[in-house]
Write a protein that holds these residues in place. Structure first.
Motif, PDB file in Angstrom:
ATOM      1  N   GLN A 199       8.306  11.970   5.957  1.00 31.97           N
ATOM      2  CA  GLN A 199       7.107  12.900   6.024  1.00 31.97           C
ATOM      3  C   GLN A 199       6.246  12.432   4.652  1.00 31.97           C
ATOM      4  O   GLN A 199       5.219  12.116   4.901  1.00 31.97           O
ATOM      5  CB  GLN A 199       7.330  14.413   5.931  1.00 31.97           C
ATOM      6  CG  GLN A 199       8.023  14.925   7.407  1.00 31.97           C
ATOM      7  CD  GLN A 199       6.982  14.339   8.536  1.00 31.97           C
ATOM      8  OE1 GLN A 199       5.746  14.464   8.516  1.00 31.97           O
ATOM      9  NE2 GLN A 199       7.517  14.206   9.529  1.00 31.97           N
ATOM     10  N   THR A 200       6.853  12.169   3.462  1.00 31.15           N
ATOM     11  CA  THR A 200       6.196  11.906   2.378  1.00 31.15           C
ATOM     12  C   THR A 200       5.629  10.444   2.426  1.00 31.15           C
ATOM     13  O   THR A 200       4.515  10.310   2.079  1.00 31.15           O
ATOM     14  CB  THR A 200       7.341  11.899   1.375  1.00 31.15           C
ATOM     15  OG1 THR A 200       7.849  13.174   1.285  1.00 31.15           O
ATOM     16  CG2 THR A 200       6.619  11.528  -0.136  1.00 31.15           C
ATOM     17  N   VAL A 201       6.631   9.713   3.186  1.00 27.51           N
ATOM     18  CA  VAL A 201       6.257   8.139   3.228  1.00 27.51           C
ATOM     19  C   VAL A 201       5.093   7.897   4.383  1.00 27.51           C
ATOM     20  O   VAL A 201       4.063   7.101   4.136  1.00 27.51           O
ATOM     21  CB  VAL A 201       7.320   7.246   3.676  1.00 27.51           C
ATOM     22  CG1 VAL A 201       6.802   5.887   3.894  1.00 27.51           C
ATOM     23  CG2 VAL A 201       8.235   7.374   2.399  1.00 27.51           C
ATOM     24  N   LEU A 202       5.071   8.739   5.395  1.00 29.32           N
ATOM     25  CA  LEU A 202       4.091   8.554   6.391  1.00 29.32           C
ATOM     26  C   LEU A 202       2.913   9.127   5.769  1.00 29.32           C
ATOM     27  O   LEU A 202       1.758   8.392   6.198  1.00 29.32           O
ATOM     28  CB  LEU A 202       4.250   9.451   7.381  1.00 29.32           C
ATOM     29  CG  LEU A 202       5.530   9.050   8.479  1.00 29.32           C
ATOM     30  CD1 LEU A 202       5.526   9.988   9.608  1.00 29.32           C
ATOM     31  CD2 LEU A 202       5.237   7.529   8.990  1.00 29.32           C
ATOM     32  N   GLN A 203       2.705  10.039   4.973  1.00 29.72           N
ATOM     33  CA  GLN A 203       1.385  10.455   4.326  1.00 29.72           C
ATOM     34  C   GLN A 203       0.924   9.254   3.540  1.00 29.72           C
ATOM     35  O   GLN A 203      -0.230   8.993   3.234  1.00 29.72           O
ATOM     36  CB  GLN A 203       1.580  11.556   3.822  1.00 29.72           C
ATOM     37  CG  GLN A 203       1.705  13.065   4.415  1.00 29.72           C
ATOM     38  CD  GLN A 203       1.767  14.056   3.574  1.00 29.72           C
ATOM     39  OE1 GLN A 203       1.103  14.393   2.943  1.00 29.72           O
ATOM     40  NE2 GLN A 203       2.663  15.166   4.034  1.00 29.72           N
ATOM     41  N   ALA A 204       1.621   8.519   2.618  1.00 25.04           N
ATOM     42  CA  ALA A 204       1.418   7.554   1.828  1.00 25.04           C
ATOM     43  C   ALA A 204       0.893   6.342   2.735  1.00 25.04           C
ATOM     44  O   ALA A 204      -0.125   5.577   2.198  1.00 25.04           O
ATOM     45  CB  ALA A 204       2.492   7.125   0.813  1.00 25.04           C
ATOM     46  N   GLY A 262       0.703  -1.294   0.064  1.00 16.94           N
ATOM     47  CA  GLY A 262       0.113  -0.101   0.035  1.00 16.94           C
ATOM     48  C   GLY A 262       0.712   1.176  -0.082  1.00 16.94           C
ATOM     49  O   GLY A 262       2.023   1.489   0.202  1.00 16.94           O
ATOM     50  N   CYS A 263       0.158   2.578  -0.222  1.00 18.90           N
ATOM     51  CA  CYS A 263       0.818   4.055  -0.105  1.00 18.90           C
ATOM     52  C   CYS A 263       0.185   4.987  -0.722  1.00 18.90           C
ATOM     53  O   CYS A 263      -0.502   4.995  -1.585  1.00 18.90           O
ATOM     54  CB  CYS A 263       2.140   3.722  -0.436  1.00 18.90           C
ATOM     55  SG  CYS A 263       3.247   2.412  -0.031  1.00 18.90           S
ATOM     56  N   ALA A 264       0.643   6.664  -0.355  1.00 19.82           N
ATOM     57  CA  ALA A 264       0.332   7.636  -0.890  1.00 19.82           C
ATOM     58  C   ALA A 264       0.357   8.974  -0.050  1.00 19.82           C
ATOM     59  O   ALA A 264       0.219   8.994   1.032  1.00 19.82           O
ATOM     60  CB  ALA A 264      -1.043   7.516  -1.706  1.00 19.82           C
ATOM     61  N   GLY A 265       0.395  10.106  -0.775  1.00 20.17           N
ATOM     62  CA  GLY A 265       0.317  11.222   0.078  1.00 20.17           C
ATOM     63  C   GLY A 265       1.484  12.338   0.128  1.00 20.17           C
ATOM     64  O   GLY A 265       2.382  11.767   0.744  1.00 20.17           O
ATOM     65  N   TRP A 266       1.379  13.670  -0.328  1.00 20.68           N
ATOM     66  CA  TRP A 266       2.386  14.260  -0.489  1.00 20.68           C
ATOM     67  C   TRP A 266       2.271  15.914  -0.892  1.00 20.68           C
ATOM     68  O   TRP A 266       1.354  16.132  -1.812  1.00 20.68           O
ATOM     69  CB  TRP A 266       3.799  13.984  -1.625  1.00 20.68           C
ATOM     70  CG  TRP A 266       4.829  14.707  -1.739  1.00 20.68           C
ATOM     71  CD1 TRP A 266       5.813  15.023  -0.912  1.00 20.68           C
ATOM     72  CD2 TRP A 266       4.945  15.938  -2.797  1.00 20.68           C
ATOM     73  NE1 TRP A 266       6.754  15.877  -1.559  1.00 20.68           N
ATOM     74  CE2 TRP A 266       6.187  16.352  -2.442  1.00 20.68           C
ATOM     75  CE3 TRP A 266       4.217  16.333  -3.623  1.00 20.68           C
ATOM     76  CZ2 TRP A 266       6.606  17.507  -3.433  1.00 20.68           C
ATOM     77  CZ3 TRP A 266       4.445  17.342  -4.480  1.00 20.68           C
ATOM     78  CH2 TRP A 266       5.743  17.959  -4.335  1.00 20.68           C
ATOM     79  N   SER A 267       2.815  16.899  -0.163  1.00 24.50           N
ATOM     80  CA  SER A 267       2.527  18.105  -0.421  1.00 24.50           C
ATOM     81  C   SER A 267       3.681  19.041  -0.326  1.00 24.50           C
ATOM     82  O   SER A 267       4.598  18.608   0.169  1.00 24.50           O
ATOM     83  CB  SER A 267       1.543  18.869   0.329  1.00 24.50           C
ATOM     84  OG  SER A 267       2.063  18.926   1.565  1.00 24.50           O
ATOM     85  N   LEU A 268       3.906  19.983  -1.161  1.00 26.25           N
ATOM     86  CA  LEU A 268       4.868  20.796  -1.246  1.00 26.25           C
ATOM     87  C   LEU A 268       5.179  21.378  -0.038  1.00 26.25           C
ATOM     88  O   LEU A 268       6.389  21.460   0.503  1.00 26.25           O
ATOM     89  CB  LEU A 268       4.932  22.119  -2.405  1.00 26.25           C
ATOM     90  CG  LEU A 268       5.943  22.770  -2.478  1.00 26.25           C
ATOM     91  CD1 LEU A 268       7.269  22.181  -2.990  1.00 26.25           C
ATOM     92  CD2 LEU A 268       5.666  24.002  -3.477  1.00 26.25           C
ATOM     93  N   THR A 316       7.232  19.071   2.335  1.00 23.58           N
ATOM     94  CA  THR A 316       8.670  18.963   1.950  1.00 23.58           C
ATOM     95  C   THR A 316       9.442  20.305   2.260  1.00 23.58           C
ATOM     96  O   THR A 316      10.713  20.261   2.768  1.00 23.58           O
ATOM     97  CB  THR A 316       8.972  18.573   0.645  1.00 23.58           C
ATOM     98  OG1 THR A 316       8.210  19.410  -0.501  1.00 23.58           O
ATOM     99  CG2 THR A 316       8.330  17.244   0.289  1.00 23.58           C
ATOM    100  N   LYS A 317       8.943  21.489   2.193  1.00 17.28           N
ATOM    101  CA  LYS A 317       9.323  22.596   2.331  1.00 17.28           C
ATOM    102  C   LYS A 317       9.809  22.537   4.096  1.00 17.28           C
ATOM    103  O   LYS A 317      10.819  23.112   4.537  1.00 17.28           O
ATOM    104  CB  LYS A 317       8.373  23.975   2.226  1.00 17.28           C
ATOM    105  CG  LYS A 317       8.580  24.366   0.885  1.00 17.28           C
ATOM    106  CD  LYS A 317       7.743  25.356   0.644  1.00 17.28           C
ATOM    107  CE  LYS A 317       7.668  25.956  -1.150  1.00 17.28           C
ATOM    108  NZ  LYS A 317       6.920  26.774  -1.262  1.00 17.28           N
ATOM    109  N   ALA A 318       9.015  22.082   4.750  1.00 19.26           N
ATOM    110  CA  ALA A 318       9.132  22.176   6.244  1.00 19.26           C
ATOM    111  C   ALA A 318      10.178  21.163   6.660  1.00 19.26           C
ATOM    112  O   ALA A 318      10.807  21.404   7.803  1.00 19.26           O
ATOM    113  CB  ALA A 318       7.642  21.837   6.812  1.00 19.26           C
ATOM    114  N   THR A 319      10.491  20.206   5.788  1.00 20.27           N
ATOM    115  CA  THR A 319      11.771  19.325   6.052  1.00 20.27           C
ATOM    116  C   THR A 319      13.026  19.701   5.384  1.00 20.27           C
ATOM    117  O   THR A 319      13.819  18.811   5.320  1.00 20.27           O
ATOM    118  CB  THR A 319      11.385  17.951   5.792  1.00 20.27           C
ATOM    119  OG1 THR A 319      10.736  17.550   4.767  1.00 20.27           O
ATOM    120  CG2 THR A 319      10.065  17.568   6.822  1.00 20.27           C
ATOM    121  N   GLY A 320      13.054  20.646   4.741  1.00 19.92           N
ATOM    122  CA  GLY A 320      14.573  20.961   4.371  1.00 19.92           C
ATOM    123  C   GLY A 320      14.500  20.805   2.656  1.00 19.92           C
ATOM    124  O   GLY A 320      15.783  20.658   2.226  1.00 19.92           O
ATOM    125  N   GLY A 321      13.559  20.870   1.989  1.00 19.92           N
ATOM    126  CA  GLY A 321      13.552  20.660   0.433  1.00 19.92           C
ATOM    127  C   GLY A 321      12.579  19.539  -0.019  1.00 19.92           C
ATOM    128  O   GLY A 321      12.567  18.475   0.581  1.00 19.92           O
TER     129      GLY A 321
END
Length: 344
Positions: A291-296, A32-38, A41-46
């Motif tokens: 952060q990207t993976v947790l949303q997924a 399973g997976c998904a979910g990402w927003s700009l 990623t800005k909050a985590t350094g890029g």
């Protein structure tokens, strides 16, 4: 989940190094997976990723880690608009995949999907070039599950007390299968014997399939196995579940009590499948990936895939918490194995 993880036992005879590697490399999970927003990623350094990502799989194509990685890559690909390449590297109990990760550039574009036993169990039975307690870091716990004690359908037992009493009453005790020596499926039987006086003899198999086949055929009375591989046979009535090592009853098998409920809290353990990086990867990059993976992981699609494969969703525990559990399990398994002849 953890607390202990994956497949094992004390060999009544001898086992070749190749057999141990083959069996240990079968350990795994799934989906399973998904979910990402700009903004995230800005909050985590890029932003991550800005180019294709390679996921090295510690296991064969079609195995649990592979299934989970493919589900994850699908969701991440949709959300980030980047390619996620799933690259299975079976063999060597995960050592081949591990070396692949550690030889790659430390740039967040080569990651590993594999079971927690890469740190907590495998180093006790396989000689490794790297100390996995230091060389790799868990970024996220993707899926989790306990070890379940299952019995042959004709064995006259209904609960843990019955198993213990039958083992004591039988002239030669009871034998139990594991999917690989030195793993949790082996260690669980040792702990049960040491703490309850149950007379149990370990028989090591090359993975779950062979052990389950003998269990269903009545050739061996008991087995400690991962829930994902046993679940279909439990549901079909071909084997019966006695107890599970997770802290709470599994929502996938709510009628089966835990070991703790049945008076054996020492057998509380949960294994998990994680996303790993080289520990030299800078902290800001680790956090961006996490952060990207947790949303997924929070998407209904990912959770549904896990349930279908016999796994529970991973938690959001951070790397420090996961690492602390890994080190505790490593010490726990090592102490139990001290009296055996298993050495890396």
């Amino acid at each position: 989940m953890k607390t202990f993880h994956n497949h094992g036992g004390i060999l009544p005879g001898t086992s070749t190094r190749r057999e141990v590697l083959r069996a240990a490399s079968a350990l795994a999970l799934g989906s399973g997976c998904a979910g990402w927003s700009l903004a995230d990623t800005k909050a985590t350094g890029g932003a991550w990723p800005d180019k294709p990502v390679r996921l090295v799989i510690a296991g064969p194509a079609g195995g649990s880690p592979d299934m989970v990685a493919r589900a994850l890559s699908d969701q991440l690909g949709r959300s980030t608009k980047q390619a996620f390449i799933v690259d299975p590297k079976p063999g060597g109990a995960g050592v081949i995949a591990l070396n692949e990760l550690l030889q790659a550039p430390v740039d967040s574009y080569t990651l590993l999907v594999g079971v927690s036993s890469l740190v907590s169990e495998i180093p006790h039975i396989v000689k490794m070039r790297h100390d996995t307690r230091k060389a790799i870091v868990p970024l996220a716990e993707l899926a989790r599950g306990g070890i379940v004690l299952v019995a042959a359908p004709e064995l006259p037992v209904k609960n843990l007390k019955d198993v213990i009493e039958l083992s004591r009453a039988s002239k030669d005790g009871l034998s139990y299968a594991s999917y690989s020596p030195g793993t949790m499926s082996h260690v669980a039987g040792l702990i049960m014997g040491q703490t309850t006086g149950a007379r149990l003899t370990h028989v090591a198999y090359k993975g779950s399939t062979a052990g389950l086949n003998d269990l269903m055929g009545g050739h061996i009375p008991l087995m400690f196995d991962g829930l994902a591989t046993s679940l279909p046979f439990i549901r079909s009535g071909k084997i019966k579940a006695i107890a599970i090592t997770s802290p709470q009853r599994s929502p996938l098998l709510p009628e089966v009590p835990t070991f703790q409920e049945q008076g054996l809290p020492q057998l509380t353990y949960t294994g998990w499948l994680g996303l790993w990086a080289n520990s030299a990867l800078p902290a800001d990059k680790q956090q961006a990936i996490r952060q990207t993976v947790l949303q997924a992981m929070d998407t209904p699609e990912f959770k549904s895939t896990l349930a279908g494969a016999g796994f529970e969703p991973g938690t959001h525990r951070d790397s420090a918490m996961l690492r602390a559990e890994l080190l505790s399990d490593y010490d726990r398994v090592g102490k139990v194995l001290q009296g055996t002849n298993l050495r890396p």
